[in-house]
Design a protein around this motif. Structure first.
Motif, short mmCIF file in Angstrom:
data_model
loop_
_atom_site.label_atom_id
_atom_site.label_comp_id
_atom_site.label_asym_id
_atom_site.label_seq_id
_atom_site.Cartn_x
_atom_site.Cartn_y
_atom_site.Cartn_z
N PHE A 150 0.82 -1.22 0.00
CA PHE A 150 0.00 0.00 0.00
C PHE A 150 0.85 1.26 0.00
CE2 PHE A 150 -2.50 -3.17 2.48
CZ PHE A 150 -3.50 -3.37 1.54
N SER A 166 -9.96 1.88 2.52
CA SER A 166 -10.24 1.22 3.80
C SER A 166 -10.25 2.16 5.01
CB SER A 166 -9.25 0.06 4.02
OG SER A 166 -9.36 -0.87 2.96
N ARG A 190 -1.12 5.39 -5.31
CA ARG A 190 -0.02 4.48 -5.00
C ARG A 190 1.15 4.77 -5.90
NH1 ARG A 190 -3.08 -1.34 -4.14
NH2 ARG A 190 -4.60 -0.47 -2.68
N PHE A 244 -5.31 -10.12 3.95
CA PHE A 244 -5.32 -8.67 4.19
C PHE A 244 -5.21 -8.49 5.70
CE2 PHE A 244 -7.83 -9.27 0.30
CZ PHE A 244 -7.12 -8.46 -0.57
N PHE A 246 -6.51 -6.40 7.63
CA PHE A 246 -7.72 -5.90 8.29
C PHE A 246 -8.89 -6.87 8.21
CE2 PHE A 246 -8.19 -4.57 3.93
CZ PHE A 246 -6.95 -4.01 3.61
N GLY A 278 -11.10 -7.81 -3.27
CA GLY A 278 -10.63 -8.41 -2.03
C GLY A 278 -11.70 -8.24 -0.97
N GLY A 280 -13.34 -9.98 3.15
CA GLY A 280 -13.11 -10.83 4.32
C GLY A 280 -13.96 -10.39 5.49
N ALA A 301 -16.17 -6.97 4.99
CA ALA A 301 -15.66 -5.79 4.28
C ALA A 301 -15.17 -6.25 2.91
CB ALA A 301 -14.50 -5.16 5.06
N GLY A 303 -13.17 -4.51 -0.91
CA GLY A 303 -12.65 -3.36 -1.63
C GLY A 303 -12.39 -3.75 -3.06
N1 DAH Z 1 -7.78 -2.14 0.81
C1 DAH Z 1 -7.48 -3.25 -0.06
C2 DAH Z 1 -6.55 -2.81 -1.18
O1 DAH Z 1 -6.44 -1.65 -1.43
C3 DAH Z 1 -8.71 -3.80 -0.69
C4 DAH Z 1 -9.52 -4.53 0.33
C5 DAH Z 1 -9.37 -5.87 0.53
C6 DAH Z 1 -10.47 -3.85 1.07
C7 DAH Z 1 -10.12 -6.56 1.46
C8 DAH Z 1 -11.23 -4.52 2.02
C9 DAH Z 1 -11.04 -5.90 2.20
O2 DAH Z 1 -12.15 -3.92 2.77
O3 DAH Z 1 -11.81 -6.55 3.12
O4 DAH Z 1 -5.96 -3.63 -1.82
#
Ligand code: DAH
Length: 334
Positions: A150, A166, A190, A244, A246, A278, A280, A301, A303
């Motif tokens: 990230f 997130s 990024r 991940f 989180f 993604g 979970g 969650a 993303g």
């Molecule tokens: N934040 C992650 C990314 O930028 C994407 C992501 C994955 C968000 C899993 C989520 C999650 O909320 O549960 O790659």
């Protein structure tokens, strides 16, 4: 003859005053000044006058001729000024230019519509984030190797352009508490190349659903319905384990390639599947960082990258097309 000339002069004046168009003026010019016109008639008759009268009458005739010429010239320019430009009613009109959404906005709106239909609200967070919201509160401590994936643009030690959406999870749980159900669309940053498949800037959509009995089964059901809504009823989904910080457990979801129906093609790299998001179950440490008891609450969650969804849906081969504002591209989504 002098009497006659006076009457002729008056006649000329009224005629020239009354003329309404260039064609009429030209006719008068021929009538008065043409080879067989009135002035020449008078000149012919001059020869028949007594010799002593000729110079005087000749002079008057010449003056009259000059005056008619100049009056005609000035009437001509007057008429020209009054002339209404002719409009060609058969020419195609100029079309008014009406804008329309970028295909990326179309896809984001479609995704928002779907989740709003499931009872989600839409939330936003800042694009400049603190280390706490972007990382620590999401269970990514300073030493954690996943910071690598990230890594972003820093503005000093504490601030950075958010590298994912997130952190909006944390901000909204802090602000509104739980239970909560929302999606959060917006740009993320990024360090990356800028080429057909990479961009240092793109749009994500975050989703969070927290309540006392949220299960992984709901996560799967909702995300499968989402995939069918965007890519059509015939699309199949596949979940496989991932990581991940989180979420625990974490997964990634693939859809059967909508271009080859899973048979294998250039777009899906012959695998028949395309990874699109993604997801979970929210990690207990995330709940703890906002003071929520992980033994009472659970949540799922996810993303996803909006460009990726749009590129698959519309078969767009170059991510840069979304940002370049080339009408040849944009007008295909009108
Ligand atoms: N934040 C992650 C990314 O930028 C994407 C992501 C994955 C968000 C899993 C989520 C999650 O909320 O549960 O790659």
């Amino acid at each position: 003859m002098l009497e006659e000339l006076k009457r002729f002069e008056a006649e000329v004046d009224t005629a020239l005053k009354g003329v309404k168009d260039p064609e009429g003026l030209e006719q008068l010019r021929l009538r008065f000044l043409g080879r067989k016109g009135r002035i020449n008639e008078f000149f012919k008759r001059l020869g028949r006058l007594p010799v002593e009268e000729r110079p005087k009458v000749g002079k008057i005739l010449n003056q009259l001729k000059a005056r008619i010429e100049s009056t005609i010239a000035s009437r001509r320019s007057e008429l020209k000024e009054q002339e209404v430009p002719r409009i060609d009613l058969t020419l195609p009109g100029r079309m008014g230019w009406v804008g329309h959404p970028n295909p990326l906005s179309l896809v984001i709106d479609e995704i928002i519509d779907f989740f709003v239909g499931l009872g989600f609200t839409v939330e936003f967070g800042p694009e400049i984030e603190t280390d706490w919201y972007n990382f620590e509160a999401l269970n990514i401590p300073p030493y954690h190797p996943s910071r690598e994936m990230f890594s972003s643009f820093y503005l000093g030690d504490e601030l950075l352009l958010r590298s994912h959406t997130s952190p909006v999870q944390i901000r909204v749980m802090e602000r509104k508490g739980v239970p909560i159900r929302f999606i959060a669309p917006g740009p993320v940053y990024r360090v990356d190349k800028f080429d057909a498949t990479h961009s240092p800037f793109f749009y994500q959509i975050e989703g969070l659903y927290v309540d006392q009995e949220v299960s992984f089964a709901e996560l799967k059901g909702d995300l499968e319905a989402f995939a069918k809504h965007i890519f059509g009823e015939s699309v199949r989904v596949r979940f496989f384990p991932s990581y991940f910080p989180f979420t625990e457990p974490s997964a990634e979801m693939s859809i059967s390639c909508p271009i080859c129906q899973g048979k294998g093609c250039r777009v899906c790299g012959d695998s028949g599947w395309l990874e699109i998001l993604g997801c979970g179950m929210v990690h207990p440490n995330v709940f703890k960082s906002v003071g929520i008891d992980p033994d009472r609450y659970q949540g799922y969650a996810f993303g996803l990258g909006a460009e990726r969804i749009a590129m698959i849906k519309y078969i767009i081969g170059d991510i840069r097309l979304f940002y370049e504002n080339d009408f040849r591209f944009l007008d295909q989504f009108r």
